[in-house]
Design a protein around this motif. Structure first.
Motif, PDB file in Angstrom:
ATOM      1  N   UNK A 214       0.833  -1.206   0.000  1.00  0.00           N
ATOM      2  CA  UNK A 214       0.000   0.000   0.000  1.00  0.00           C
ATOM      3  C   UNK A 214       0.864   1.252   0.000  1.00  0.00           C
ATOM      4  N   UNK A 215       1.892   1.251   0.847  1.00  0.00           N
ATOM      5  CA  UNK A 215       2.778   2.408   0.913  1.00  0.00           C
ATOM      6  C   UNK A 215       3.542   2.592  -0.390  1.00  0.00           C
ATOM      7  N   UNK A 216       3.962   1.465  -0.990  1.00  0.00           N
ATOM      8  CA  UNK A 216       4.669   1.551  -2.264  1.00  0.00           C
ATOM      9  C   UNK A 216       3.766   2.138  -3.343  1.00  0.00           C
ATOM     10  N   UNK A 217       2.495   1.700  -3.337  1.00  0.00           N
ATOM     11  CA  UNK A 217       1.534   2.228  -4.310  1.00  0.00           C
ATOM     12  C   UNK A 217       1.307   3.719  -4.087  1.00  0.00           C
ATOM     13  N   UNK A 218       1.142   4.099  -2.809  1.00  0.00           N
ATOM     14  CA  UNK A 218       0.937   5.511  -2.485  1.00  0.00           C
ATOM     15  C   UNK A 218       2.152   6.337  -2.888  1.00  0.00           C
ATOM     16  N   UNK A 219       3.338   5.821  -2.592  1.00  0.00           N
ATOM     17  CA  UNK A 219       4.563   6.545  -2.924  1.00  0.00           C
ATOM     18  C   UNK A 219       4.689   6.708  -4.431  1.00  0.00           C
ATOM     19  N   UNK A 220       4.395   5.616  -5.168  1.00  0.00           N
ATOM     20  CA  UNK A 220       4.475   5.675  -6.620  1.00  0.00           C
ATOM     21  C   UNK A 220       3.485   6.696  -7.178  1.00  0.00           C
ATOM     22  N   UNK A 224       4.375  10.178  -9.045  1.00  0.00           N
ATOM     23  CA  UNK A 224       3.873  10.439 -10.392  1.00  0.00           C
ATOM     24  C   UNK A 224       3.189  11.811 -10.470  1.00  0.00           C
ATOM     25  N   UNK A 225       2.354  12.084  -9.440  1.00  0.00           N
ATOM     26  CA  UNK A 225       1.678  13.383  -9.400  1.00  0.00           C
ATOM     27  C   UNK A 225       2.700  14.501  -9.260  1.00  0.00           C
ATOM     28  N   UNK A 226       3.685  14.297  -8.374  1.00  0.00           N
ATOM     29  CA  UNK A 226       4.712  15.316  -8.152  1.00  0.00           C
ATOM     30  C   UNK A 226       5.511  15.579  -9.425  1.00  0.00           C
ATOM     31  N   UNK A 227       5.795  14.504 -10.171  1.00  0.00           N
ATOM     32  CA  UNK A 227       6.558  14.659 -11.402  1.00  0.00           C
ATOM     33  C   UNK A 227       5.796  15.500 -12.430  1.00  0.00           C
ATOM     34  N   UNK A 228       4.476  15.316 -12.467  1.00  0.00           N
ATOM     35  CA  UNK A 228       3.660  16.059 -13.422  1.00  0.00           C
ATOM     36  C   UNK A 228       3.453  17.515 -12.995  1.00  0.00           C
ATOM     37  N   UNK A 251      -7.277  14.860 -11.632  1.00  0.00           N
ATOM     38  CA  UNK A 251      -7.332  13.724 -12.552  1.00  0.00           C
ATOM     39  C   UNK A 251      -6.632  12.502 -11.977  1.00  0.00           C
ATOM     40  N   UNK A 252      -5.516  12.717 -11.293  1.00  0.00           N
ATOM     41  CA  UNK A 252      -4.719  11.594 -10.777  1.00  0.00           C
ATOM     42  C   UNK A 252      -5.334  10.946  -9.540  1.00  0.00           C
ATOM     43  N   UNK A 253      -5.980  11.735  -8.689  1.00  0.00           N
ATOM     44  CA  UNK A 253      -6.515  11.202  -7.429  1.00  0.00           C
ATOM     45  C   UNK A 253      -7.974  10.787  -7.514  1.00  0.00           C
ATOM     46  N   UNK A 254      -8.709  11.333  -8.486  1.00  0.00           N
ATOM     47  CA  UNK A 254     -10.121  10.983  -8.620  1.00  0.00           C
ATOM     48  C   UNK A 254     -11.037  11.686  -7.649  1.00  0.00           C
ATOM     49  N   UNK A 255     -10.543  12.695  -6.930  1.00  0.00           N
ATOM     50  CA  UNK A 255     -11.416  13.463  -6.033  1.00  0.00           C
ATOM     51  C   UNK A 255     -12.338  14.343  -6.875  1.00  0.00           C
ATOM     52  N   UNK A 256     -13.402  14.848  -6.264  1.00  0.00           N
ATOM     53  CA  UNK A 256     -14.392  15.602  -7.043  1.00  0.00           C
ATOM     54  C   UNK A 256     -13.946  17.033  -7.315  1.00  0.00           C
ATOM     55  N   UNK A 257     -13.045  17.566  -6.502  1.00  0.00           N
ATOM     56  CA  UNK A 257     -12.570  18.931  -6.716  1.00  0.00           C
ATOM     57  C   UNK A 257     -11.243  19.140  -5.997  1.00  0.00           C
ATOM     58  N   UNK A 258     -10.445  20.045  -6.547  1.00  0.00           N
ATOM     59  CA  UNK A 258      -9.159  20.417  -5.946  1.00  0.00           C
ATOM     60  C   UNK A 258      -9.045  21.937  -5.982  1.00  0.00           C
ATOM     61  N   UNK A 351      -2.402  12.090   0.855  1.00  0.00           N
ATOM     62  CA  UNK A 351      -2.462  13.546   0.997  1.00  0.00           C
ATOM     63  C   UNK A 351      -1.267  14.069   1.782  1.00  0.00           C
ATOM     64  N   UNK A 352      -0.885  13.376   2.832  1.00  0.00           N
ATOM     65  CA  UNK A 352       0.268  13.797   3.631  1.00  0.00           C
ATOM     66  C   UNK A 352       1.543  13.781   2.794  1.00  0.00           C
ATOM     67  N   UNK A 353       1.694  12.722   1.987  1.00  0.00           N
ATOM     68  CA  UNK A 353       2.866  12.648   1.112  1.00  0.00           C
ATOM     69  C   UNK A 353       2.885  13.756   0.081  1.00  0.00           C
ATOM     70  N   UNK A 354       1.715  14.046  -0.511  1.00  0.00           N
ATOM     71  CA  UNK A 354       1.629  15.112  -1.506  1.00  0.00           C
ATOM     72  C   UNK A 354       1.943  16.470  -0.886  1.00  0.00           C
ATOM     73  N   UNK A 355       1.464  16.684   0.328  1.00  0.00           N
ATOM     74  CA  UNK A 355       1.727  17.949   1.014  1.00  0.00           C
ATOM     75  C   UNK A 355       3.225  18.181   1.157  1.00  0.00           C
ATOM     76  N   UNK A 356       3.958  17.149   1.549  1.00  0.00           N
ATOM     77  CA  UNK A 356       5.404  17.285   1.732  1.00  0.00           C
ATOM     78  C   UNK A 356       6.114  17.483   0.393  1.00  0.00           C
TER      79      UNK A 356
END
Length: 578
Positions: A214-220, A224-228, A251-258, A351-356
């Motif tokens: 799970x962590x590997x998937x989240x990190x990946x 990917x989002x960070x790279x874009x 688009x990457x996370x599938x949330x309804x709004x950002x 979300x925590x990973x993206x924030x950092x």
């Protein structure tokens, strides 16, 4: 033997359920899988000790060869003994917690077994404590808790059970009853308890592997989002970069709004609610202000917590993440959901990973921008040294005075040299004493007033106790130059006042003039961006503003106040303790 094996297998099922439950319990995971401190070891001792106590109560009663599977044996008759899974908990405690945890769990389970009585009570109690010591030592030596070797784990379990059988034969009396008991229980207990240890380790290993996947998937996904988004966030927080980044994240996370904000308003909102969560709108919710203030992720699971004033807004839940630069929160990233139940632990960790990651990108952007600003300041300072208009106008003014006032001409020449010297020194330093910055202004003003006598007057009100406070070079001279070049267009005599004072732990330097003032449309943009204008671009003011933010971690700033035809006041604020 077969009947006892079946009963033992039923008890192993309870062990398996227990193993599954605690493997999903996060506080227990952190204590079991990572380096353990004293409090963690005490918790493991209690948990596995209680597992041993429960196993005692669920033991299978054996009385003169008769087997009874009655649950909850509160007391054991003197002529009876019990076969149980007590050593499974103790062995697991030793394997994963080391000798200290093994001994602790063994003491709890062993002493409890002694109080249950029966002719094997003392023997079983002693063997349980010994099992805790031995399994802890063997587990630590073989690194079973790290390698998860099933062969070693089962071998340790078999050894511990064999030791228990030997202690029963040595201590339990009468001997013939002890021997008969061992003949009945030895094989089922040795192999079934070893099987229980195997299952326990298998469940824990599977749980860890699942967590790591799970962590590997989240990190990946996060990378990917960070790279874009890196190309956009490295442009800093502005409307265009934030809109592009928000679109990628949605688009990457599938949330309804950002949505992305800075410290004052919404820079971008993509997705549901974009019709009323408008760009350039002020921050509406206390939720966002709390994240800006405390710098921590906040989760809202109800619409009321989001507090959107639009009654038909479909945004029911949100994760609000801080965006930080040098440990200062400069904005927020908001991920919206239509249901609070959709915010799972996976989304929170992502979300925590993206924030950092986004904060790191913004820091890189600030470092790059500061590098360019310092280079720009250095180039401008070097250019000022050879600026043809300023240089030749100054020389002409001095030349015209040589015949009429040689002393004044000499003084102006010294001031010109001082001005150039300050430029050269300031271009190489991050901060200089306020006294030197004031000297730089005085040199500039002396030359300008010689060229334009009686056009304006300058007054200094400087607290002498502040002269040693460090300030960025080329901060005040551009403000005075702006007042002279752009402020005094009308016929009245100009007046400039330069004040330095202490306010709390901050140094405030105020440059005020009584000139023509600044248009409102331009005033709100000063310091925040470069302005296209026939009278200048405002690059110097933007440069000062950005350098103050960077050097003082957003504690330094520049403020503008102006009224048309009445004058302009510019205030520079920097911390004194830095």
């Amino acid at each position: 033997m077969i009947e006892l094996s079946i009963y033992m297998l039923e008890r192993i099922g309870i062990i398996v359920i227990f193993a599954f439950l605690i493997s999903k319990w996060r506080p227990f995971q952190s204590r079991l899988y990572r380096e353990q401190n004293t409090s963690s070891k005490l918790i493991l001792i209690v948990v596995f000790g209680l597992l041993g106590v429960i196993s005692n109560y669920l033991g299978i009663r054996i009385d003169n060869g008769d087997i009874s599977a009655k649950i909850m044996s509160v007391q054991v008759e003197e002529s009876a003994a019990i076969a149980n899974t007590r050593l499974v908990g103790v062995a697991i405690a030793g394997i994963f917690g080391g000798p200290a945890v093994g001994i602790g769990a063994g003491l709890i389970a062993g002493i409890h077994r002694i109080f249950l009585d029966g002719y094997t009570a003392i023997a079983c109690g002693i063997s349980t404590i010994l099992a805790g010591v031995i399994t802890g030592l063997l587990g630590r030596k073989l690194h079973v808790e790290k390698t998860f070797s099933y062969r070693h784990a089962m071998g340790i379990g078999i050894f511990a059970e064999c030791l228990q059988m030997l202690v029963i034969l040595l201590i339990a009396r009468p001997f013939d009853m002890a021997l008969n008991l061992v003949q009945i229980i030895a094989v089922p207990m040795i192999f079934m308890n070893a099987f229980g240890i195997f299952l326990f380790c298998l469940i824990i290993k599977t749980s860890i592997a699942e967590e790591q996947r799970t962590k590997a998937t989240q990190t990946h996904e996060a990378f990917q989002i960070a790279q874009k988004t890196v190309i956009h966030f490295r442009q800093g927080l502005n409307e265009e970069s934030c809109y592009q980044a928000a679109s990628i994240i949605k688009e990457a996370t599938g949330v309804v709004a950002v949505a992305i904000t800075d410290q004052h308003g919404i820079l971008a909102h993509v997705g549901e609610g974009a019709d009323h969560h408008l760009t350039n709108q002020k921050i509406m919710t206390k939720l966002t202000y709390d994240v800006l203030k405390h710098g921590k992720i906040i989760k809202a699971t109800k619409k009321g917590e989001i507090n959107c004033p639009h009654k038909d807004c479909k945004l029911q839940a949100a994760l609000v993440l801080p965006l930080q630069v040098h440990q200062q929160t400069v904005g927020t990233l908001k991920m919206y959901f239509t249901d609070g139940a959709h915010i799972t632990a996976v989304e929170e960790e992502l979300a925590e990973g993206l924030s950092k990651l986004f904060s790191t990108q913004l820091e890189y952007a600030e470092v790059e921008k500061q590098r360019k600003l310092l280079k720009d300041a250095e180039i401008k300072a070097l250019q000022a040294q050879i600026h043809p208009h300023f240089f030749f106008n100054s020389i002409n003014a001095i030349s015209s005075l040589i015949r009429t006032d040689q002393e004044k001409a000499r003084h102006l020449l010294l001031q010109l040299a001082s001005f150039f010297r300050s430029n050269m020194q300031g271009a190489r330093q991050m901060r200089i004493p306020l006294e030197k910055e004031i000297g730089h202004i005085e040199a500039y003003l002396t030359i300008e007033q010689a060229r334009f006598p009686n056009k304006y007057t300058v007054m200094f009100d400087i607290d002498e106790r502040l002269l040693e406070v460090l300030v960025p070079p080329f901060t005040l001279q551009p403000l005075v130059e702006n007042a002279i070049q752009h402020g005094f267009k009308n016929a009245k005599k100009g007046q400039i006042t330069i004040t330095a004072r202490k306010n709390a732990e901050m140094l405030e330097i105020i440059v005020a003039d009584n000139g023509c003032g600044i248009e409102k449309s331009k005033l709100i943009l000063l310091g925040d961006q470069v302005i296209d204008s026939p009278n200048g671009t405002g690059t110097a003011l933007w440069n000062i503003s950005e350098r103050l933010k960077e050097i003082y971690n957003y504690r330094g700033k520049i403020e503008f106040k102006s009224k048309e035809n009445k004058g302009t006041t510019v205030k520079v604020i920097v911390p004194i303790d830095d």
